[in-house]
Design a protein around this motif. Structure first.
Motif, PDB file in Angstrom:
ATOM      1  N   CYS A   1       0.838  -1.168   0.016  1.00  0.00           N
ATOM      2  CA  CYS A   1       0.072  -0.045  -0.066  1.00  0.00           C
ATOM      3  C   CYS A   1       0.966   1.249   0.022  1.00  0.00           C
ATOM      4  N   ILE A   2       1.921   1.207   0.760  1.00  0.00           N
ATOM      5  CA  ILE A   2       2.842   2.165   0.877  1.00  0.00           C
ATOM      6  C   ILE A   2       3.549   2.569  -0.455  1.00  0.00           C
ATOM      7  N   PHE A   3       3.886   1.388  -1.320  1.00  0.00           N
ATOM      8  CA  PHE A   3       4.600   1.460  -2.400  1.00  0.00           C
ATOM      9  C   PHE A   3       3.569   2.087  -3.436  1.00  0.00           C
ATOM     10  N   PHE A   4       2.251   1.735  -3.603  1.00  0.00           N
ATOM     11  CA  PHE A   4       1.562   2.240  -4.571  1.00  0.00           C
ATOM     12  C   PHE A   4       1.045   3.876  -4.278  1.00  0.00           C
ATOM     13  N   TYR A   5       1.200   3.995  -2.985  1.00  0.00           N
ATOM     14  CA  TYR A   5       0.624   5.188  -2.730  1.00  0.00           C
ATOM     15  C   TYR A   5       1.706   6.396  -3.208  1.00  0.00           C
ATOM     16  N   CYS A   6       3.060   6.085  -2.850  1.00  0.00           N
ATOM     17  CA  CYS A   6       4.022   6.639  -3.064  1.00  0.00           C
ATOM     18  C   CYS A   6       4.120   6.945  -4.713  1.00  0.00           C
ATOM     19  N   HIS A   7       3.845   5.506  -5.343  1.00  0.00           N
ATOM     20  CA  HIS A   7       4.119   5.686  -6.767  1.00  0.00           C
ATOM     21  C   HIS A   7       2.854   6.520  -7.445  1.00  0.00           C
ATOM     22  N   ILE A   8       1.803   6.425  -6.845  1.00  0.00           N
ATOM     23  CA  ILE A   8       0.702   7.467  -7.528  1.00  0.00           C
ATOM     24  C   ILE A   8       0.901   8.810  -7.233  1.00  0.00           C
TER      25      ILE A   8
ATOM     26  N   LYS B   1       3.940  10.369  -6.329  1.00  0.00           N
ATOM     27  CA  LYS B   1       5.219  10.867  -6.762  1.00  0.00           C
ATOM     28  C   LYS B   1       6.109  11.171  -5.640  1.00  0.00           C
ATOM     29  N   THR B   2       5.876  10.629  -4.640  1.00  0.00           N
ATOM     30  CA  THR B   2       6.600  10.757  -3.217  1.00  0.00           C
ATOM     31  C   THR B   2       7.606   9.871  -2.898  1.00  0.00           C
ATOM     32  N   THR B   3       8.566   9.865  -1.969  1.00  0.00           N
ATOM     33  CA  THR B   3       9.172   8.762  -1.385  1.00  0.00           C
ATOM     34  C   THR B   3       9.147   8.734   0.213  1.00  0.00           C
ATOM     35  N   LEU B   4       9.058   7.525   0.501  1.00  0.00           N
ATOM     36  CA  LEU B   4       8.952   7.429   1.963  1.00  0.00           C
ATOM     37  C   LEU B   4       9.992   6.153   2.412  1.00  0.00           C
ATOM     38  N   SER B   5      10.525   6.528   3.364  1.00  0.00           N
ATOM     39  CA  SER B   5      11.655   5.427   3.951  1.00  0.00           C
ATOM     40  C   SER B   5      10.912   4.117   4.306  1.00  0.00           C
ATOM     41  N   PHE B   6      11.112   3.026   3.960  1.00  0.00           N
ATOM     42  CA  PHE B   6      10.643   1.710   4.278  1.00  0.00           C
ATOM     43  C   PHE B   6      11.046   1.445   5.870  1.00  0.00           C
ATOM     44  N   LYS B   7      12.349   1.804   6.157  1.00  0.00           N
ATOM     45  CA  LYS B   7      13.021   1.646   7.432  1.00  0.00           C
ATOM     46  C   LYS B   7      12.069   2.271   8.467  1.00  0.00           C
ATOM     47  N   HIS B   8      11.514   3.510   8.157  1.00  0.00           N
ATOM     48  CA  HIS B   8      10.550   4.141   9.099  1.00  0.00           C
ATOM     49  C   HIS B   8       9.330   3.502   9.350  1.00  0.00           C
ATOM     50  N   ALA B   9       8.543   3.140   7.877  1.00  0.00           N
ATOM     51  CA  ALA B   9       7.391   2.310   7.800  1.00  0.00           C
ATOM     52  C   ALA B   9       7.493   1.137   8.564  1.00  0.00           C
ATOM     53  N   LEU B  10       8.656   0.193   8.730  1.00  0.00           N
ATOM     54  CA  LEU B  10       8.656  -0.766   9.496  1.00  0.00           C
ATOM     55  C   LEU B  10       8.737  -0.394  10.959  1.00  0.00           C
ATOM     56  N   MET B  11       9.408   0.628  11.317  1.00  0.00           N
ATOM     57  CA  MET B  11       9.601   0.819  12.549  1.00  0.00           C
ATOM     58  C   MET B  11       7.904   1.463  13.168  1.00  0.00           C
ATOM     59  N   ALA B  12       7.406   2.216  12.221  1.00  0.00           N
ATOM     60  CA  ALA B  12       6.085   2.631  12.990  1.00  0.00           C
ATOM     61  C   ALA B  12       5.384   1.255  12.945  1.00  0.00           C
ATOM     62  N   ILE B  13       5.299   0.224  12.055  1.00  0.00           N
ATOM     63  CA  ILE B  13       4.512  -0.816  12.109  1.00  0.00           C
ATOM     64  C   ILE B  13       5.020  -1.663  13.337  1.00  0.00           C
ATOM     65  N   VAL B  14       6.249  -1.866  13.816  1.00  0.00           N
ATOM     66  CA  VAL B  14       6.369  -2.839  14.870  1.00  0.00           C
ATOM     67  C   VAL B  14       6.102  -2.002  16.200  1.00  0.00           C
ATOM     68  N   LEU B  15       6.401  -0.697  16.167  1.00  0.00           N
ATOM     69  CA  LEU B  15       5.864   0.350  17.363  1.00  0.00           C
ATOM     70  C   LEU B  15       4.401   0.106  17.646  1.00  0.00           C
ATOM     71  N   SER B  16       3.555   0.070  16.543  1.00  0.00           N
ATOM     72  CA  SER B  16       2.212   0.088  16.668  1.00  0.00           C
ATOM     73  C   SER B  16       1.748  -1.455  17.284  1.00  0.00           C
ATOM     74  N   PHE B  17       2.653  -2.439  17.466  1.00  0.00           N
ATOM     75  CA  PHE B  17       2.152  -3.424  18.125  1.00  0.00           C
ATOM     76  C   PHE B  17       2.431  -3.420  19.677  1.00  0.00           C
ATOM     77  N   PHE B  18       2.614  -2.349  20.401  1.00  0.00           N
ATOM     78  CA  PHE B  18       2.839  -1.863  21.755  1.00  0.00           C
ATOM     79  C   PHE B  18       1.366  -2.218  22.433  1.00  0.00           C
ATOM     80  N   GLY B  19       0.327  -2.214  21.617  1.00  0.00           N
ATOM     81  CA  GLY B  19      -1.077  -2.253  22.464  1.00  0.00           C
ATOM     82  C   GLY B  19      -1.184  -3.830  22.798  1.00  0.00           C
ATOM     83  N   LYS B  20      -0.418  -4.712  21.997  1.00  0.00           N
ATOM     84  CA  LYS B  20      -0.793  -6.158  22.631  1.00  0.00           C
ATOM     85  C   LYS B  20      -0.755  -6.680  23.932  1.00  0.00           C
ATOM     86  N   PRO B  21       0.180  -6.067  24.624  1.00  0.00           N
ATOM     87  CA  PRO B  21       0.424  -6.440  26.101  1.00  0.00           C
ATOM     88  C   PRO B  21      -0.500  -6.261  26.826  1.00  0.00           C
ATOM     89  N   PHE B  22      -1.720  -5.470  26.205  1.00  0.00           N
ATOM     90  CA  PHE B  22      -2.894  -5.367  27.127  1.00  0.00           C
ATOM     91  C   PHE B  22      -3.579  -6.793  27.113  1.00  0.00           C
TER      92      PHE B  22
END
Length: 185
Positions: A141-148, A150-171
């Motif tokens: 989704c990020i790739f297609f969004y950036c392609h449409i 015509k922007t760039t996004l760091s995939f490292k930052h996206a991976l970091m955001a995804i992994v940090l979003s799992f912090f709700g699971k300890p609840f």
């Protein structure tokens, strides 16, 4: 690039250092609040805010703390968070199976726990596959969004955001203490 954790606007600097032991935090010109209050917070308080899913702490970690630095330590920490997330996901799936096979208030002896325990490897494999499919889907989704756009996004930052979003699971682990119905999880 550093940002204000309250409003997300760009800030020139997060603090001004007067002496090695004296700093002054920058005030955001847009929202008139402290640009990054988490610079003075203890790691435990940052962790609690992560568990509470506050967007300010995510901005702090993604843009101000970890945004400019990507090292082998960052990779190690992300891998640890992924493993912890997989453990929580495996437990969640196992608990759902346990509740499915024990719907009459059955006891621990007998066949009650045998089926879920025998398939614990399968459950952990499914949790791993589900996590990988989710990450790949988000990246597509990020790739297609950036392609449409015509922007760039760091995939490292996206991976970091995804992994940090799992912090709700300890609840979910709190359900071991307070027995909530599985529909709430």
């Amino acid at each position: 690039m550093v940002v204000c954790v309250e409003c997300g606007s760009d800030v020139d600097t997060l603090y001004k250092e007067y002496t090695p032991s004296s700093i002054r935090l920058t005030i955001c010109s847009i929202c008139s609040s402290t640009a990054d209050k988490y610079l003075e917070y203890d790691l435990v308080l940052i962790f609690i805010d992560l568990l509470l899913q506050k967007p300010q702490v995510y901005r702090h970690l993604l843009f101000n703390r970890l945004g400019n630095v990507w090292s082998s330590d960052t990779t190690k920490h992300l891998l640890k968070l992924i493993v912890i997330s997989l453990i929580f996901s495996t437990y969640a799936k196992w608990a759902k199976l346990r509740d499915f096979y024990c719907y009459d208030g059955c006891t621990i002896d007998g066949n009650y726990l045998q089926l879920p325990h025998n398939r614990l490897f399968l459950i952990s494999f499914l949790a791993s596959f589900e996590l990988v499919a989710f990450i790949v889907g988000v990246f597509l989704c990020i790739f297609f969004y950036c392609h449409i756009r015509k922007t760039t996004l760091s995939f490292k930052h996206a991976l970091m955001a995804i992994v940090l979003s799992f912090f709700g699971k300890p609840f979910f682990m709190l359900s071991m203490i307070w027995h909530y119905p599985i529909q709430f999880m």
